[in-house]
Design a protein around this motif. Structure first.
Motif, short mmCIF file in Angstrom:
data_model
loop_
_atom_site.label_atom_id
_atom_site.label_comp_id
_atom_site.label_asym_id
_atom_site.label_seq_id
_atom_site.Cartn_x
_atom_site.Cartn_y
_atom_site.Cartn_z
N UNK A 80 0.83 -1.19 0.00
CA UNK A 80 0.00 0.00 0.00
C UNK A 80 0.87 1.25 0.00
N UNK A 81 0.31 2.32 -0.56
CA UNK A 81 1.05 3.58 -0.59
C UNK A 81 0.71 4.47 0.59
N UNK A 82 -0.36 4.14 1.32
CA UNK A 82 -0.87 4.99 2.40
C UNK A 82 -1.22 6.38 1.86
N UNK A 83 -1.67 6.41 0.62
CA UNK A 83 -2.10 7.65 0.00
C UNK A 83 -3.50 7.47 -0.56
N UNK A 84 -4.35 8.45 -0.33
CA UNK A 84 -5.72 8.42 -0.82
C UNK A 84 -5.92 9.56 -1.80
N UNK A 85 -6.76 9.34 -2.79
CA UNK A 85 -7.06 10.38 -3.77
C UNK A 85 -8.43 10.99 -3.51
N UNK A 86 -8.54 12.29 -3.76
CA UNK A 86 -9.83 12.98 -3.65
C UNK A 86 -10.03 13.81 -4.91
N UNK A 87 -11.18 13.65 -5.54
CA UNK A 87 -11.57 14.47 -6.69
C UNK A 87 -12.70 15.38 -6.25
N UNK A 88 -12.55 16.68 -6.47
CA UNK A 88 -13.58 17.62 -6.02
C UNK A 88 -13.92 18.61 -7.12
N UNK A 89 -15.11 19.19 -7.00
CA UNK A 89 -15.59 20.22 -7.92
C UNK A 89 -16.07 21.41 -7.09
N UNK A 90 -15.86 22.59 -7.62
CA UNK A 90 -16.32 23.81 -6.95
C UNK A 90 -15.82 23.84 -5.51
N UNK A 91 -14.52 23.54 -5.34
CA UNK A 91 -13.95 23.34 -4.01
C UNK A 91 -13.90 24.61 -3.17
N UNK A 92 -14.13 25.78 -3.78
CA UNK A 92 -14.08 27.03 -3.02
C UNK A 92 -15.35 27.26 -2.22
N UNK A 93 -16.44 26.60 -2.58
CA UNK A 93 -17.69 26.80 -1.84
C UNK A 93 -17.58 26.20 -0.44
N UNK A 94 -18.41 26.71 0.46
CA UNK A 94 -18.33 26.33 1.87
C UNK A 94 -18.49 24.83 2.08
N UNK A 95 -19.50 24.22 1.43
CA UNK A 95 -19.74 22.80 1.65
C UNK A 95 -18.59 21.92 1.21
N UNK A 96 -18.18 21.98 -0.07
CA UNK A 96 -17.06 21.14 -0.51
C UNK A 96 -15.77 21.41 0.26
N UNK A 97 -15.51 22.69 0.58
CA UNK A 97 -14.28 23.01 1.33
C UNK A 97 -14.31 22.38 2.72
N UNK A 98 -15.47 22.39 3.36
CA UNK A 98 -15.60 21.79 4.69
C UNK A 98 -15.43 20.28 4.63
N UNK A 99 -15.98 19.67 3.59
CA UNK A 99 -15.83 18.22 3.42
C UNK A 99 -14.38 17.85 3.20
N UNK A 100 -13.67 18.60 2.36
CA UNK A 100 -12.26 18.34 2.11
C UNK A 100 -11.44 18.44 3.39
#
Length: 360
Positions: A80-100
């Motif tokens: 394992x690499x101990x690395x996870x990937x995250x793909x996000x859209x509109x990451x500047x908005x409050x909801x996505x930014x909080x999730x990230x």
């Protein structure tokens, strides 16, 4: 085992470098502890097939050398690499930014790094390329924040090309059993609409989010169903773009209509614009019109008046998604958990009140 000048075992009580004076590596630990490199690898990964005394000898050698295992060494040992990937859209908005933020915090606590790709475009090729890039980097798993239906379709098309990479999706249901985590937007819209109807308003006007966004479509559909179930008139919804500017422009149109006494906006930023529009038109909130937002951004409680809104637990969404992904990584053959809905909560503040009394 390393020997002293007298031919006996070298003492383990002091830190040392290898013969080249470089940072100690796994071979140095194995040599000092008198074990194989494979045994050191097993100790690093807490493998049960190591005797307690051998485990302690290896750990003492690590302490003596000041050895700190690199991420690459752990990857080779564990697969394992101990690395996870995250793909996000509109990451500047409050909801996505909080999730990230929540995903990064939970991943760090679990001993993982996160590689994030923020996409501006939701077309198929862009989404597919992002999935392939993270898989190529060796991500142990991927979380995709997919707020638009076309993003979900693109992910579904990309999925057959990376079937062995565990995937958890937020908002979009791929329809193939891929684990889904989402807030209950339908329930939130129902609570908002019923709250306003319960205050005596004949109907509720709606400022919707952009078409094609899953949460916006679900909230609009639930708002409409709630009005229909109550036998109330269903006004034509006004469609915004999540911004306070769009809420303000649409709010100015509503402020010209005296029959409008209740407004439900699909997010707090648009509700903020609505509040300003009614204020400028000389219509008081909540004396003349009630306003409800959605998300409960940190500023919502400090607006004038404080905004009634539907609270979404974005931190729980991110944390739950991370837990689901790690479960898939640790037990790839376990049954998939399907859909996971995060509850929402109506937070009543001073922007809503009883329907205004009108003199004949």
């Amino acid at each position: 085992m390393t020997r002293s000048a007298t031919g006996g075992p070298a003492p383990m009580g002091r830190s040392r470098r290898n013969f080249a004076g470089a940072r100690p590596v796994m071979d140095d630990v194995a040599r000092l502890a008198g074990v194989s490199k494979q045994t050191v690898s097993r100790v690093l990964n807490d493998h049960p097939a190591v005797r307690p005394e051998t485990r302690e000898t290896v750990r003492e050698a690590m302490r003596s050398l000041g050895y700190r295992p690199s991420r690459s060494a752990r990857s080779l040992a564990s697969g394992r690499t101990r690395m996870l990937g995250v793909i996000s859209f509109d990451a500047a908005r409050y909801g996505p930014a909080s999730i990230l933020t929540a995903i990064n915090t939970a991943a760090q606590q679990a001993g993982y790094l996160v590689s994030s790709i923020a996409l501006d475009s939701a077309d198929r090729n862009t989404v597919v390329d992002a999935v392939h890039r993270l898989s190529g980097e060796g991500a142990d798993g991927v979380i995709a924040i997919a707020p638009q239906r076309r993003v979900g379709r693109a992910l579904a098309e990309a999925r057959p090309d990376s079937p062995d990479t565990p995937l958890v999706v937020l908002e979009s249901d791929l329809g193939d059993g891929t684990p889904l985590v989402t807030a209950d937007s339908r329930e939130g819209a129902r609570k908002a609409t019923e709250h306003l109807l319960g205050l005596g308003h004949a109907t509720v006007w709606h400022i919707a989010g952009p078409t094609g966004w899953i949460s916006a479509d679900q909230r609009a559909a639930s708002w409409r169903a709630c009005l229909e179930a109550a036998g109330a008139e269903v006004p034509e919804p006004l469609v915004g773009d999540w911004s306070a500017d769009s809420g303000y422009e649409l709010g100015r149109r509503l402020a010209l209509r005296p029959e409008v006494t209740a407004v439900f906006a699909s997010n707090d930023q648009m509700a903020l614009g609505v509040l300003r529009a009614f204020h400028e038109a000389g219509r008081q909130v909540p004396a003349d019109v009630s306003v409800v937002g959605y998300d409960d951004i940190p500023e919502a409680a400090h607006l004038l008046p404080p905004l009634t809104t539907v609270r979404t637990d974005f931190a729980e969404i991110g944390t739950r998604a991370l837990r689901l992904l790690l479960d898939r990584i640790d037990g790839p053959d376990t049954p998939r958990q399907g859909k996971s809905f995060v509850p929402v909560e109506l937070v009543v503040r001073r922007s809503t009140g009883p329907v205004p009394h009108r003199t004949p």
